[in-house]
Design a protein around this motif. Structure first.
Motif, PDB file in Angstrom:
ATOM      1  N   LEU A  46      24.084 -31.699 -26.234  1.00 23.95           N
ATOM      2  CA  LEU A  46      22.739 -31.471 -26.869  1.00 23.95           C
ATOM      3  C   LEU A  46      21.774 -32.548 -26.466  1.00 23.95           C
ATOM      4  CD1 LEU A  46      21.504 -29.294 -28.761  1.00 23.95           C
ATOM      5  CD2 LEU A  46      22.207 -30.545 -30.572  1.00 23.95           C
ATOM      6  N   GLU A  47      22.286 -33.284 -26.222  1.00 26.97           N
ATOM      7  CA  GLU A  47      21.043 -34.811 -26.179  1.00 26.97           C
ATOM      8  C   GLU A  47      20.979 -34.921 -24.594  1.00 26.97           C
ATOM      9  OE1 GLU A  47      23.140 -38.697 -27.345  1.00 26.97           O
ATOM     10  OE2 GLU A  47      24.479 -37.327 -28.672  1.00 26.97           O
ATOM     11  N   PHE A  48      21.809 -33.973 -23.987  1.00 22.87           N
ATOM     12  CA  PHE A  48      21.417 -34.199 -22.751  1.00 22.87           C
ATOM     13  C   PHE A  48      20.100 -33.038 -22.217  1.00 22.87           C
ATOM     14  CE2 PHE A  48      21.831 -32.925 -17.839  1.00 22.87           C
ATOM     15  CZ  PHE A  48      21.211 -34.319 -17.148  1.00 22.87           C
ATOM     16  N   GLN A  49      20.746 -32.182 -22.694  1.00 22.10           N
ATOM     17  CA  GLN A  49      19.370 -31.079 -22.869  1.00 22.10           C
ATOM     18  C   GLN A  49      17.848 -31.661 -23.891  1.00 22.10           C
ATOM     19  OE1 GLN A  49      19.312 -27.582 -21.821  1.00 22.10           O
ATOM     20  NE2 GLN A  49      20.834 -28.603 -20.996  1.00 22.10           N
ATOM     21  N   ASN A  50      18.223 -32.279 -24.918  1.00 16.55           N
ATOM     22  CA  ASN A  50      17.188 -33.219 -25.521  1.00 16.55           C
ATOM     23  C   ASN A  50      16.090 -34.098 -24.521  1.00 16.55           C
ATOM     24  OD1 ASN A  50      15.617 -34.499 -27.384  1.00 16.55           O
ATOM     25  ND2 ASN A  50      17.048 -35.471 -27.880  1.00 16.55           N
ATOM     26  N   PHE A  51      17.318 -35.220 -23.449  1.00 13.34           N
ATOM     27  CA  PHE A  51      16.353 -35.634 -22.479  1.00 13.34           C
ATOM     28  C   PHE A  51      16.044 -35.615 -21.910  1.00 13.34           C
ATOM     29  CE2 PHE A  51      16.855 -37.559 -18.728  1.00 13.34           C
ATOM     30  CZ  PHE A  51      16.684 -38.759 -19.189  1.00 13.34           C
ATOM     31  N   LEU A  52      16.521 -34.095 -20.885  1.00  9.47           N
ATOM     32  CA  LEU A  52      15.720 -32.893 -20.047  1.00  9.47           C
ATOM     33  C   LEU A  52      14.455 -32.652 -20.569  1.00  9.47           C
ATOM     34  CD1 LEU A  52      19.126 -31.723 -18.086  1.00  9.47           C
ATOM     35  CD2 LEU A  52      17.440 -33.377 -17.425  1.00  9.47           C
ATOM     36  N   THR A  53      14.514 -32.494 -21.590  1.00 11.84           N
ATOM     37  CA  THR A  53      13.621 -31.904 -22.779  1.00 11.84           C
ATOM     38  C   THR A  53      12.485 -32.863 -22.446  1.00 11.84           C
ATOM     39  OG1 THR A  53      14.730 -30.186 -23.112  1.00 11.84           O
ATOM     40  CG2 THR A  53      12.868 -29.941 -24.017  1.00 11.84           C
ATOM     41  N   GLN A  54      12.792 -34.086 -22.617  1.00 13.43           N
ATOM     42  CA  GLN A  54      11.601 -34.642 -23.749  1.00 13.43           C
ATOM     43  C   GLN A  54      10.685 -34.930 -22.071  1.00 13.43           C
ATOM     44  OE1 GLN A  54      12.796 -38.598 -25.378  1.00 13.43           O
ATOM     45  NE2 GLN A  54      14.501 -37.061 -26.742  1.00 13.43           N
ATOM     46  N   ARG A  55      11.996 -35.247 -20.834  1.00 16.54           N
ATOM     47  CA  ARG A  55      11.707 -35.928 -19.494  1.00 16.54           C
ATOM     48  C   ARG A  55      10.329 -34.893 -19.164  1.00 16.54           C
ATOM     49  NH1 ARG A  55      15.360 -36.059 -14.980  1.00 16.54           N
ATOM     50  NH2 ARG A  55      15.183 -33.723 -14.579  1.00 16.54           N
ATOM     51  N   GLU A  56      10.602 -33.434 -18.512  1.00 19.67           N
ATOM     52  CA  GLU A  56      10.282 -32.428 -18.785  1.00 19.67           C
ATOM     53  C   GLU A  56       8.588 -32.690 -19.185  1.00 19.67           C
ATOM     54  OE1 GLU A  56      10.754 -27.760 -17.736  1.00 19.67           O
ATOM     55  OE2 GLU A  56      12.888 -29.245 -17.833  1.00 19.67           O
ATOM     56  N   LYS A  69      13.478 -43.529 -21.013  1.00 14.92           N
ATOM     57  CA  LYS A  69      14.829 -43.103 -20.178  1.00 14.92           C
ATOM     58  C   LYS A  69      15.899 -43.691 -20.048  1.00 14.92           C
ATOM     59  CE  LYS A  69      11.317 -39.827 -17.230  1.00 14.92           C
ATOM     60  NZ  LYS A  69      10.491 -39.954 -16.636  1.00 14.92           N
ATOM     61  N   GLN A  70      15.453 -45.727 -19.577  1.00 18.04           N
ATOM     62  CA  GLN A  70      16.467 -45.771 -19.330  1.00 18.04           C
ATOM     63  C   GLN A  70      17.836 -46.212 -20.134  1.00 18.04           C
ATOM     64  OE1 GLN A  70      16.277 -49.754 -18.546  1.00 18.04           O
ATOM     65  NE2 GLN A  70      17.817 -50.591 -17.212  1.00 18.04           N
ATOM     66  N   LEU A  71      17.140 -46.717 -21.619  1.00 18.01           N
ATOM     67  CA  LEU A  71      17.731 -46.913 -22.479  1.00 18.01           C
ATOM     68  C   LEU A  71      19.017 -45.052 -23.116  1.00 18.01           C
ATOM     69  CD1 LEU A  71      15.444 -48.388 -24.996  1.00 18.01           C
ATOM     70  CD2 LEU A  71      17.779 -49.732 -24.506  1.00 18.01           C
ATOM     71  N   LEU A  72      17.348 -44.214 -22.699  1.00 20.39           N
ATOM     72  CA  LEU A  72      18.850 -43.184 -23.521  1.00 20.39           C
ATOM     73  C   LEU A  72      19.736 -42.637 -22.360  1.00 20.39           C
ATOM     74  CD1 LEU A  72      16.027 -40.403 -24.290  1.00 20.39           C
ATOM     75  CD2 LEU A  72      18.151 -41.049 -25.581  1.00 20.39           C
ATOM     76  N   LEU A  73      19.118 -42.783 -20.989  1.00 17.33           N
ATOM     77  CA  LEU A  73      20.722 -42.609 -20.175  1.00 17.33           C
ATOM     78  C   LEU A  73      21.654 -43.518 -19.858  1.00 17.33           C
ATOM     79  CD1 LEU A  73      18.151 -41.918 -17.088  1.00 17.33           C
ATOM     80  CD2 LEU A  73      19.886 -40.132 -18.340  1.00 17.33           C
ATOM     81  N   ASN A  74      21.202 -44.947 -20.198  1.00 14.82           N
ATOM     82  CA  ASN A  74      22.667 -45.651 -20.091  1.00 14.82           C
ATOM     83  C   ASN A  74      23.287 -44.781 -21.247  1.00 14.82           C
ATOM     84  OD1 ASN A  74      22.017 -47.868 -18.584  1.00 14.82           O
ATOM     85  ND2 ASN A  74      20.942 -48.752 -19.393  1.00 14.82           N
ATOM     86  N   ASP A  75      22.796 -44.648 -22.902  1.00 15.56           N
ATOM     87  CA  ASP A  75      23.523 -44.325 -23.523  1.00 15.56           C
ATOM     88  C   ASP A  75      24.629 -43.581 -23.510  1.00 15.56           C
ATOM     89  OD1 ASP A  75      24.308 -44.525 -26.392  1.00 15.56           O
ATOM     90  OD2 ASP A  75      22.528 -42.662 -26.815  1.00 15.56           O
ATOM     91  N   LEU A  76      23.493 -42.188 -22.940  1.00 16.71           N
ATOM     92  CA  LEU A  76      24.223 -40.953 -22.735  1.00 16.71           C
ATOM     93  C   LEU A  76      25.638 -41.079 -22.034  1.00 16.71           C
ATOM     94  CD1 LEU A  76      21.429 -38.247 -21.927  1.00 16.71           C
ATOM     95  CD2 LEU A  76      24.146 -38.116 -23.181  1.00 16.71           C
ATOM     96  N   GLN A  77      25.800 -41.822 -21.081  1.00 20.56           N
ATOM     97  CA  GLN A  77      26.456 -42.274 -19.582  1.00 20.56           C
ATOM     98  C   GLN A  77      27.901 -42.925 -19.899  1.00 20.56           C
ATOM     99  OE1 GLN A  77      27.635 -45.022 -17.929  1.00 20.56           O
ATOM    100  NE2 GLN A  77      26.505 -46.797 -18.694  1.00 20.56           N
ATOM    101  N   TYR A  78      27.324 -44.095 -21.466  1.00 17.49           N
ATOM    102  CA  TYR A  78      29.132 -44.382 -22.042  1.00 17.49           C
ATOM    103  C   TYR A  78      28.943 -43.599 -22.956  1.00 17.49           C
ATOM    104  CZ  TYR A  78      30.612 -47.870 -24.664  1.00 17.49           C
ATOM    105  OH  TYR A  78      31.334 -49.019 -25.509  1.00 17.49           O
ATOM    106  N   LYS A  79      28.846 -42.930 -22.979  1.00 17.91           N
ATOM    107  CA  LYS A  79      29.207 -42.113 -24.125  1.00 17.91           C
ATOM    108  C   LYS A  79      30.089 -41.029 -23.516  1.00 17.91           C
ATOM    109  CE  LYS A  79      26.345 -41.894 -28.174  1.00 17.91           C
ATOM    110  NZ  LYS A  79      24.968 -40.721 -28.802  1.00 17.91           N
ATOM    111  N   THR A  80      29.640 -40.525 -22.053  1.00 21.80           N
ATOM    112  CA  THR A  80      30.511 -39.537 -21.804  1.00 21.80           C
ATOM    113  C   THR A  80      31.565 -40.512 -20.669  1.00 21.80           C
ATOM    114  OG1 THR A  80      28.664 -39.079 -20.233  1.00 21.80           O
ATOM    115  CG2 THR A  80      30.066 -37.897 -19.532  1.00 21.80           C
ATOM    116  N   ARG A  81      31.353 -41.443 -20.104  1.00 20.49           N
ATOM    117  CA  ARG A  81      33.193 -42.191 -20.075  1.00 20.49           C
ATOM    118  C   ARG A  81      33.645 -42.832 -20.984  1.00 20.49           C
ATOM    119  NH1 ARG A  81      33.651 -47.413 -18.585  1.00 20.49           N
ATOM    120  NH2 ARG A  81      31.751 -48.090 -19.307  1.00 20.49           N
ATOM    121  N   LYS A  82      33.797 -42.598 -21.954  1.00 19.01           N
ATOM    122  CA  LYS A  82      34.631 -42.633 -23.017  1.00 19.01           C
ATOM    123  C   LYS A  82      35.418 -41.545 -23.582  1.00 19.01           C
ATOM    124  CE  LYS A  82      34.179 -45.095 -27.890  1.00 19.01           C
ATOM    125  NZ  LYS A  82      33.072 -45.385 -28.929  1.00 19.01           N
TER     126      LYS A  82
END
Lengths: 212, 402
Positions: A46-56, A69-82
Motif C-alpha cells: 500500500l505504501e509503495f502504491q501510495n509512492f507510485l501514485t504521488q510520483r505519477e 522521493k528520496q526519503l520515501l524510498l529510503n524508508d520503504l527499502q529499509y522496511k522491506t529489508r527488515k
C-alpha cells in the motif's frame, strides 16, 4: 501389579491426545505467523502504491520533489529489508502453512524488484543518487552468509541509505530469472552494485571503493 | 526428512513420559514388611586395581545391620597390579566369613562367576568397589524375596560425590532412572540389574552366572532372568551410594561402555523383542530402541545446527558492530522463525521437569536446580550421541574396555 498392555494402550491414547494438542497449537502459530506477514506485506504494498501514485501525480503537474522521493524510498527499502530478514526465517521454519508463506515470500521478492525499479527511475532524474545493490544469495551457502554480514555492516556505515535487495538465486520467479539473465549472474554470492555485476565474495573495502 | 524424525522423536518421548506418569498414578508407596528369617547372604566385590576404593565399600559393609554369621564377604580382585589384596585383607577382622581371591585374570563377570561358584549364601549381592551401602539395606530388600517368582532386587543408587560439577549434573538423571526403574518394575519391565543388585543364588547358578564377554553383564543377566520367567523388583527404600565419574574421561568411558553393552546384549537377545514370555519388556524394548535411534539422529542434527550457528556467529563476529546489530535483528525475528515443533518440545520440557521433580522427592535425592537447564538440554543431547559412538565402535569392532 499394573497390567502392562492396559498401561501401554492407555499411554498411547493419552500421548496421542497430548501430541495432537501440540500440533493444533503449532498449526495456530503457523497460521498466525502467515497472517502477520500478509498484513505487513499488504501495508508495504500500500505504501509503495501510495509512492507510485504521488510520483505519477507530481509528474503530471510538472513538479519533481527529489528530496521527498528520496526519503520515501529510503524508508520503504529499509522496511522491506527488515521484513525480508523475518520472512526468510519464517519460510524455512513453517510446517503447516508452507504454501502460503512461500507465496508471501515470492510476493516480497516481487515488491523488492518493483522498489529497485522505482529507485533506478529516481536515480535517472534526481541527485544525490541512491546507491543500489542487488544481492543474489543461496540459502545455507557459507559465502552468501559472509556476504550478507558484510552488506549489513556496510549499510550500517552508510546509515542504512544503501538500497540492498536480497534475492534468492534459486527462486523460480520469472522476474528473478530475468534479472539474473540481464546482469549475467551465474553463481553466488553475486552483487549488482549500481548496475554493475560482481560474482564471488566481495570484501567490505572493495564495496566501499565501488560506492564512494 | 529430518522433520519426520523430529516429530517421531517428540511423539515417542511424550509416549514414554505419559507411560511413566500413568505408572506413577498407579504407584502405591510400599513399605517393606519385616521378616524374621535371616538367610545367609554373600556379597561379592569384583575389583580391579581398587586399592583406593575397596576400603570404602568394606567399611560400609562392616556397619551392616545384619547378623555377622549370616554374612559372607568375598573380594574378587581380578588382574590387580596394586595393593588391592593387602588393603582388603585388613578388613578381615570385621567379618566372620571373609575371603579375598587374588585372581590372575581380568574381567568383572569372570571374577564374579569365580566367586559365585565358591560362595555359600542363599542370596548373592554383586557390589561395585566404588559403592557404600546403608546399614539397613538387607532388612529392606529381603522381604521382596518372599515372592518365589522374584529373581533379583535392585536398590536405589544415590550419588556419593554430588559436590563435583559433572556428578551434580547427573543427579536428576539418577533420580529419574531410580524412580523410573521402580515404575517399570510394577509392570515387570525392569530390564537391568545394575551392580549392587541382590540375586537368588540358585537362579544365578541355573542361568550360568554372568556373561563374561559382554560389557554390561548386569543388563544381560537381567534379560535372562526375565526370559526365565522371574521378576526383577526395585527396592525404593534401600539405598546404596556410588561414586559416579566426575571427569570427562571417566564419564566418556562409562557411557560408551553402557551403550556398547546395550547393543551387544540386544544383539544376543533379539528374541526378547516382541516376545510375550519376556513380559512387558518385549513390547517396550522395540520402542526404546526406535526412540534411541531417532533421538540419536535428531541429536546429530541439533549439534550440526549448533555448529552452523556458531560458525555464523564467528562470521558475524568479524565485525563486532554487525554482530550486535544482527543479534538484535535475530532476537526480534525469533518469534517468527520458530518451528511449530517447539510446542511439542515445550510440552516435553514441562512434563520432564515435573517428572524429575517428583522423582527427586520419591527417591529423596536433593536436586541442584542450577544444573537442571544443562541436564534437560545439553546433557540429554550429548547422551544420545553415545548410541552413535557405540554403534561405530561395535561396527568396526574397536577394543572392548571395561
Amino acid at each position: 501389579m499394573v497390567k502392562p498392555i492396559r498401561a501401554m494402550v492407555l499411554a498411547f491414547v493419552l500421548a496421542t491426545g497430548i501430541f495432537a494438542c501440540g500440533i493444533v497449537v503449532g498449526q495456530a502459530y503457523d497460521r498466525a505467523k502467515t497472517e502477520h506477514f500478509t498484513q505487513v506485506l499488504r501495508s508495504q504494498e500500500l505504501e509503495f502504491q501510495n509512492f507510485l501514485t504521488q510520483r505519477e501525480f507530481l509528474e503530471i503537474v510538472g513538479e519533481n520533489d527529489c528530496n521527498a522521493k528520496q526519503l520515501l524510498l529510503n524508508d520503504l527499502q529499509y522496511k522491506t529489508r527488515k521484513l525480508g530478514a523475518k520472512l526468510q526465517g519464517a519460510a524455512s521454519s513453517s510446517e503447516f502453512d508452507r504454501e502460503r508463506i512461500f507465496y508471501i515470500r515470492d510476493k516480497y521478492f516481487i515488491l523488492e524488484v518493483q522498489l529497485y525499479g522505482a529507485i533506478l527511475a529516481y536515480n535517472k532524474e534526481c541527485t544525490p543518487k541512491i546507491n543500489t545493490i542487488l544481492f543474489f544469495y543461496k540459502k545455507d551457502q557459507l559465502d552468501s552468509l559472509k556476504q550478507g554480514a558484510i552488506l549489513d555492516s556496510l549499510n550500517e556505515k552508510f546509515n542504512n541509505t544503501i538500497a540492498v535487495f536480497s534475492l534468492d538465486f534459486d527462486s523460480d520467479l520469472d522476474v528473478i530469472k530475468m534479472l539474473k539473465r540481464y546482469y549475467g549472474v551465474k553463481s553466488t554470492p553475486a552483487l549488482v552494485i549500481n548496475g554493475k555485476a560482481y560474482e564471488g565474495l566481495q570484501s567490505e573495502d572493495f564495496l566501499l571503493e565501488q560506492l564512494s | 526428512m529430518i522433520q519426520i524424525f523430529l516429530w517421531a522423536a517428540s511423539y515417542l518421548a511424550i509416549y514414554f513420559m505419559v507411560l511413566f506418569y500413568l505408572l506413577l498414578a498407579f504407584d502405591k508407596d510400599k513399605k517393606s514388611t519385616f521378616i524374621r528369617h535371616k538367610p545367609k547372604i554373600t556379597v561379592i566385590i569384583p575389583t580391579k586395581n581398587g586399592e583406593k576404593r575397596v576400603g570404602l565399600v568394606l567399611s560400609s559393609l562392616s556397619k551392616l545391620n545384619y547378623p555377622k554369621d549370616k554374612l559372607e564377604i568375598i573380594v574378587a580382585a581380578n588382574g590387580c597390579t596394586d595393593k588391592t589384596v593387602s588393603v582388603a585383607q585388613k578388613f578381615k577382622r570385621y567379618f566372620k566369613h571373609f575371603r579375598v581371591y587374588d585372581l590372575p585374570f581380568s574381567g568383572k563377570g569372570r571374577a564374579f562367576n569365580y566367586a559365585l561358584a565358591r560362595c555359600s549364601g542363599q542370596y548373592v549381592m554383586c557390589l561395585d568397589d566404588d559403592t557404600r551401602v546403608e546399614p539397613n539395606l538387607f532388612k529392606k530388600i529381603l522381604p521382596y524375596f518372599v515372592d518365589r517368582a522374584v529373581g533379583a532386587v535392585v536398590p536405589q543408587w544415590h550419588i556419593e560425590n554430588r559436590e563435583k560439577f559433572l556428578a551434580a549434573i547427573q543427579i536428576p538423571e539418577y533420580a529419574s532412572v531410580n524412580y523410573s526403574r521402580n515404575l517399570l518394575a510394577q509392570m515387570n519391565a525392569l530390564y537391568i540389574t545394575p551392580g549392587n543388585t541382590i540375586y537368588r543364588k540358585d537362579l544365578l547358578l541355573r542361568l550360568g552366572g554372568f556373561d563374561e564377554y559382554v560389557l554390561t553383564e548386569d543388563f544381560e543377566i537381567a534379560l535372562r532372568i526375565l526370559k526365565a520367567g522371574y521378576k526383577i523388583k526395585f527396592c525404593l527404600e534401600g539405598v546404596v551410594y556410588t561414586i559416579v565419574p566426575d571427569t570427562l574421561k571417566g564419564f566418556h568411558a562409562q557411557r560408551l561402555r553402557w551403550a556398547r553393552g546395550f547393543i551387544q546384549t540386544m544383539a544376543k537377545h533379539k528374541d526378547v523383542l516382541f516376545c510375550p514370555k519376556a513380559g512387558a519388556i518385549g513390547l517396550l524394548m522395540p520402542l526404546i530402541i526406535i526412540l534411541s535411534i531417532i533421538a540419536t539422529i535428531v541429536s546429530i542434527v541439533i549439534i550440526g545446527g549448533l555448529a552452523k550457528s556458531i560458525t555464523k556467529s564467528i562470521i558475524y563476529a568479524s565485525n563486532y558492530l554487525a554482530l550486535l546489530k544482527s543479534l538484535n535483528f535475530k532476537l526480534s525475528g525469533l518469534i517468527y522463525s520458530m518451528s511449530p515443533i517447539i510446542f511439542q518440545c515445550i510440552i516435553l520440557l514441562i512434563l520432564g521437569t515435573i517428572f524429575v521433580f517428583i522423582c527427586s522427592k520419591k527417591t529423596r535425592m536433593k536436586l541442584k536446580w542450577l544444573y537442571m537447564p544443562i541436564y534437560l538440554t545439553f546433557y540429554q543431547t550429548i547422551l544420545t550421541l553415545y548410541w552413535l559412538f557405540a554403534a561405530i565402535a561395535e561396527l568396526f569392532k574397536f577394543e572392548r574396555k571395561w
